[in-house]
Design a protein around this motif. Sequence first.
Motif, PDB file in Angstrom:
ATOM      1  N   VAL A 295     -23.992  -2.460  29.326  1.00 58.36           N
ATOM      2  CA  VAL A 295     -23.751  -0.971  29.208  1.00 58.36           C
ATOM      3  C   VAL A 295     -23.232  -0.556  31.037  1.00 58.36           C
ATOM      4  CG1 VAL A 295     -23.822   1.167  29.422  1.00 58.36           C
ATOM      5  CG2 VAL A 295     -24.650  -0.659  26.849  1.00 58.36           C
ATOM      6  N   VAL A 296     -22.668  -0.453  31.178  1.00 60.90           N
ATOM      7  CA  VAL A 296     -22.016   0.321  32.616  1.00 60.90           C
ATOM      8  C   VAL A 296     -21.884   1.602  32.449  1.00 60.90           C
ATOM      9  CG1 VAL A 296     -20.563   0.519  34.600  1.00 60.90           C
ATOM     10  CG2 VAL A 296     -20.962  -1.998  32.734  1.00 60.90           C
ATOM     11  N   ALA A 297     -22.891   2.290  32.827  1.00 59.13           N
ATOM     12  CA  ALA A 297     -22.688   3.398  32.882  1.00 59.13           C
ATOM     13  C   ALA A 297     -22.012   3.895  34.603  1.00 59.13           C
ATOM     14  CB  ALA A 297     -24.356   4.289  32.935  1.00 59.13           C
ATOM     15  N   ASN A 298     -21.726   5.209  34.248  1.00 58.47           N
ATOM     16  CA  ASN A 298     -21.315   6.184  35.674  1.00 58.47           C
ATOM     17  C   ASN A 298     -21.743   6.994  36.036  1.00 58.47           C
ATOM     18  OD1 ASN A 298     -18.376   5.151  36.360  1.00 58.47           O
ATOM     19  ND2 ASN A 298     -17.639   5.924  33.977  1.00 58.47           N
ATOM     20  N   ALA A 299     -21.679   7.297  37.360  1.00 61.54           N
ATOM     21  CA  ALA A 299     -23.105   8.336  38.139  1.00 61.54           C
ATOM     22  C   ALA A 299     -22.001   8.377  39.232  1.00 61.54           C
ATOM     23  CB  ALA A 299     -23.823   7.685  38.408  1.00 61.54           C
ATOM     24  N   GLY A 300     -21.106   9.297  38.625  1.00 57.61           N
ATOM     25  CA  GLY A 300     -20.025   9.353  40.077  1.00 57.61           C
ATOM     26  C   GLY A 300     -18.143   9.231  39.041  1.00 57.61           C
ATOM     27  N   THR A 301     -17.516   9.651  38.324  1.00 59.58           N
ATOM     28  CA  THR A 301     -16.389   8.721  38.130  1.00 59.58           C
ATOM     29  C   THR A 301     -15.145   9.788  38.883  1.00 59.58           C
ATOM     30  OG1 THR A 301     -15.910  10.708  36.866  1.00 59.58           O
ATOM     31  CG2 THR A 301     -16.849   9.198  35.259  1.00 59.58           C
ATOM     32  N   VAL A 302     -14.170   8.369  39.721  1.00 60.12           N
ATOM     33  CA  VAL A 302     -13.320   9.126  40.483  1.00 60.12           C
ATOM     34  C   VAL A 302     -12.366   9.816  40.733  1.00 60.12           C
ATOM     35  CG1 VAL A 302     -10.904   7.357  41.480  1.00 60.12           C
ATOM     36  CG2 VAL A 302     -13.217   6.526  40.444  1.00 60.12           C
ATOM     37  N   ASN A 303     -12.066  10.314  39.195  1.00 59.29           N
ATOM     38  CA  ASN A 303     -10.766  11.301  38.769  1.00 59.29           C
ATOM     39  C   ASN A 303     -11.950  12.613  39.620  1.00 59.29           C
ATOM     40  OD1 ASN A 303      -8.662   9.894  38.535  1.00 59.29           O
ATOM     41  ND2 ASN A 303      -8.592   9.123  36.633  1.00 59.29           N
ATOM     42  N   THR A 304     -12.764  12.503  38.362  1.00 53.15           N
ATOM     43  CA  THR A 304     -13.569  14.405  38.145  1.00 53.15           C
ATOM     44  C   THR A 304     -15.293  13.996  39.085  1.00 53.15           C
ATOM     45  OG1 THR A 304     -13.903  13.672  35.767  1.00 53.15           O
ATOM     46  CG2 THR A 304     -11.981  14.506  36.090  1.00 53.15           C
ATOM     47  N   VAL A 305     -15.618  12.805  39.063  1.00 47.82           N
ATOM     48  CA  VAL A 305     -16.914  13.007  39.392  1.00 47.82           C
ATOM     49  C   VAL A 305     -17.575  13.706  38.152  1.00 47.82           C
ATOM     50  CG1 VAL A 305     -18.590  13.187  41.412  1.00 47.82           C
ATOM     51  CG2 VAL A 305     -16.160  13.452  42.130  1.00 47.82           C
ATOM     52  N   ASP A 306     -17.674  12.704  37.407  1.00 39.24           N
ATOM     53  CA  ASP A 306     -18.044  13.333  35.796  1.00 39.24           C
ATOM     54  C   ASP A 306     -19.615  11.959  36.261  1.00 39.24           C
ATOM     55  OD1 ASP A 306     -18.686  14.676  33.934  1.00 39.24           O
ATOM     56  OD2 ASP A 306     -17.056  14.524  32.700  1.00 39.24           O
ATOM     57  N   PHE A 307     -21.041  12.044  35.132  1.00 43.12           N
ATOM     58  CA  PHE A 307     -21.788  12.001  35.592  1.00 43.12           C
ATOM     59  C   PHE A 307     -21.904  11.606  33.642  1.00 43.12           C
ATOM     60  CE2 PHE A 307     -21.805  13.245  39.357  1.00 43.12           C
ATOM     61  CZ  PHE A 307     -22.722  12.337  40.428  1.00 43.12           C
ATOM     62  N   ASP A 308     -22.129   9.984  33.184  1.00 42.28           N
ATOM     63  CA  ASP A 308     -22.900  10.007  32.111  1.00 42.28           C
ATOM     64  C   ASP A 308     -23.943  10.192  32.569  1.00 42.28           C
ATOM     65  OD1 ASP A 308     -21.006   8.163  31.412  1.00 42.28           O
ATOM     66  OD2 ASP A 308     -20.851   6.564  31.982  1.00 42.28           O
ATOM     67  N   ASP A 309     -24.574  10.516  30.624  1.00 47.50           N
ATOM     68  CA  ASP A 309     -26.293  11.099  30.861  1.00 47.50           C
ATOM     69  C   ASP A 309     -27.326   9.818  30.911  1.00 47.50           C
ATOM     70  OD1 ASP A 309     -29.243  11.592  30.282  1.00 47.50           O
ATOM     71  OD2 ASP A 309     -27.768  13.020  28.024  1.00 47.50           O
ATOM     72  N   LEU A 310     -27.518   9.034  31.824  1.00 49.88           N
ATOM     73  CA  LEU A 310     -28.327   8.424  32.370  1.00 49.88           C
ATOM     74  C   LEU A 310     -29.318   8.154  31.651  1.00 49.88           C
ATOM     75  CD1 LEU A 310     -27.995   7.869  36.493  1.00 49.88           C
ATOM     76  CD2 LEU A 310     -26.098   7.337  34.693  1.00 49.88           C
ATOM     77  N   ARG A 311     -30.210   9.124  31.039  1.00 51.54           N
ATOM     78  CA  ARG A 311     -31.521   8.971  30.186  1.00 51.54           C
ATOM     79  C   ARG A 311     -31.362   8.852  28.982  1.00 51.54           C
ATOM     80  NH1 ARG A 311     -36.586  10.026  32.700  1.00 51.54           N
ATOM     81  NH2 ARG A 311     -36.471  10.835  34.813  1.00 51.54           N
ATOM     82  N   ALA A 312     -29.878   8.670  28.746  1.00 53.10           N
ATOM     83  CA  ALA A 312     -29.706   8.860  27.305  1.00 53.10           C
ATOM     84  C   ALA A 312     -29.822   7.654  27.131  1.00 53.10           C
ATOM     85  CB  ALA A 312     -28.955  10.116  27.053  1.00 53.10           C
ATOM     86  N   LEU A 313     -28.451   7.277  28.319  1.00 52.95           N
ATOM     87  CA  LEU A 313     -28.404   5.472  28.231  1.00 52.95           C
ATOM     88  C   LEU A 313     -29.024   4.781  27.887  1.00 52.95           C
ATOM     89  CD1 LEU A 313     -25.274   6.991  28.411  1.00 52.95           C
ATOM     90  CD2 LEU A 313     -24.743   5.014  29.661  1.00 52.95           C
TER      91      LEU A 313
END
Length: 460
Positions: free
Chosen positions: A229-247
Motif C-alpha cells: 500500500v502506498v499512502a500519501n502524506a501530501g498530494t501534489v495537487n492539493t496537499v491532501d493527506f491519507d489517514d495514516l493511522r487508519a491505513l
Amino acid sequence: MHPRLAADLAALPELLEATRRHAAAFLDGLAEAPVVPAVPARQPVPLPAEAVGLSGALREFAARWEPGLSASAGPRYLGFVTGGVTPAALAGDWLTATVDQNAMSSLDATGQLLERETVGWLRELFGLSECHEGTLVSGATMSNTVGLATAREWLGERRGVSPAEAGVAALGAVRVLSGSPHSSVAKGLSLLGLGRAALRTVATLPGREAVDPAALEAALREEDGPCIVVANAGTVNTVDFDDLRALAALRDRYGCWLHVDAAFGAFAALSADHAHLVDGLDLADSLCVDLHKWLNVPYDSAVQFTRRQDLQARVFQNAAAYLGPLGADPDLVHLTPENSRRLRALAAWFTLRAYGRDGHREIVERCVTCARVLGAAVENIPGLRLLAPVRLNVVCFTLTDSPTPARLAALADALAPEAFLTPTVYAGQPALRAAFSNWRTTDGDVERLARALERVVATL
C-alpha cells in the motif's frame, strides 16, 4: 601539468573569489530577475580544442548560458515543489565540492558518520522513532524506489523467496494499492520489474485526493496474498493527506507493506497547527521525504527511511573486498543503488545546524501563510476559481470560463516574468498550481503575484 591547469592552480584563491563575486551578483538579482527569461534556446557547439582556463570558461558561461537560466532559487518560482538554497545550505554545498568526499564506506569513515548524524537529525525533525533507519538519495523518485525495492523483498520474505537473489519472476503477481499515487511510484515499479500494471488505483474520499479507507479495505480483502500500500502524506495537487493511522491499522489487519510518500508533506510535522496531518507517519514501513523541496538544500537531495533496513541491504548489498562491511550496521554502499556519490548530507547538516528546528519551522509556517493569502486572492479575482481548499502550501486553481489547457498555458506564459506556475489536471479539470516552499518567499511576493494574476486574467 597542462599550462592552463598549472596557471589556474597558482591563481586559485583569486579565481575562487571572482567566482564568489559572480555567484553573489546572481543571487542579489533573484528578487527582480525575470522568473523565466524569454531568451532564444542555445544550440550546443562542438568541444573547442583551445583551453581558455577558469576565467575564460566563466566569461563564456555568463555570456552564453546564464541569461537563459530561470530564477528557480528565487521567491516567485512556484512551479513543481521547488525550494531554494538557504545561506547555510549554499555554504555546505560549496564545501561538499571542496572536500570531494565519497561517503559510502566506513574504510574512510568521517563522511559516512556525518551523514548518519544528519539522518538522525532529520528523523527527529519529522517526529520519527529510532525504529526508522535512513539513507540519503538523489530525490523523491529514488526515495520511493528504494522503499518499494525494500517492500518487494518483504513480499519475497512472505512468500519464501528472495527476488534480490532469484529475480522478480519468483514473486509471481504483485499488487500495489494507492489512492492518488505520484507518477514516480509507477516509474519505480517499472524500474524494479514489478511493472506499472501492478499499480491499482483505489477510490478516494468524495471531493478529496485522500484514499477512502473503506475502499482500501475492500481492495485488500480481494487480494490473494500480501501486497503493498502506498499512502500519501501530501498530494501534489492539493496537499491532501491519507489517514495514516487508519491505513496502518489496515496494514496490521491484512498483512501488507505500508509505504508513505511524504515528499514535502512530512514538513507539516514542524508546525503545531499542521502536525496532525502527519499523525501516524512513524507507523510506516518505509517513508519518502524530499529535501531539495522544503528543507531548501540544493538539488539533488532526499532521504528514505525504513523499519527493515536488513531487507534494504539484502537488495542493495555489494560484495567487493575494497568496500566496507555489510554486517548488522551496513555501510551506505549497501543501502542504495549508488556505489559512490558526493557527500550530499553536508548541505543538509549545515542548514539544520545553522537554523535548527525553529528556523525551519518558520520557513514552513511562512510558506503556508503565503499559500493561504494567495488562495484568498484567487477567490476574489474575477475570472479565477479555486479548485480545492488550501490545506498546506499549494494553491490549485483554474479559469472560470473556458479553462482549456491552451488558455491556462497562455496565462502561465504571461505570468512567467513575474512568477512560474505549472499546469496540472485536478478532478478532470485543467488547472494551474502554485507551490510555496522557498525560504525567500514573503507576503510581498504574494501581493505581486496576485496583482499580476488580476492584470493578466483581465486580458485573456
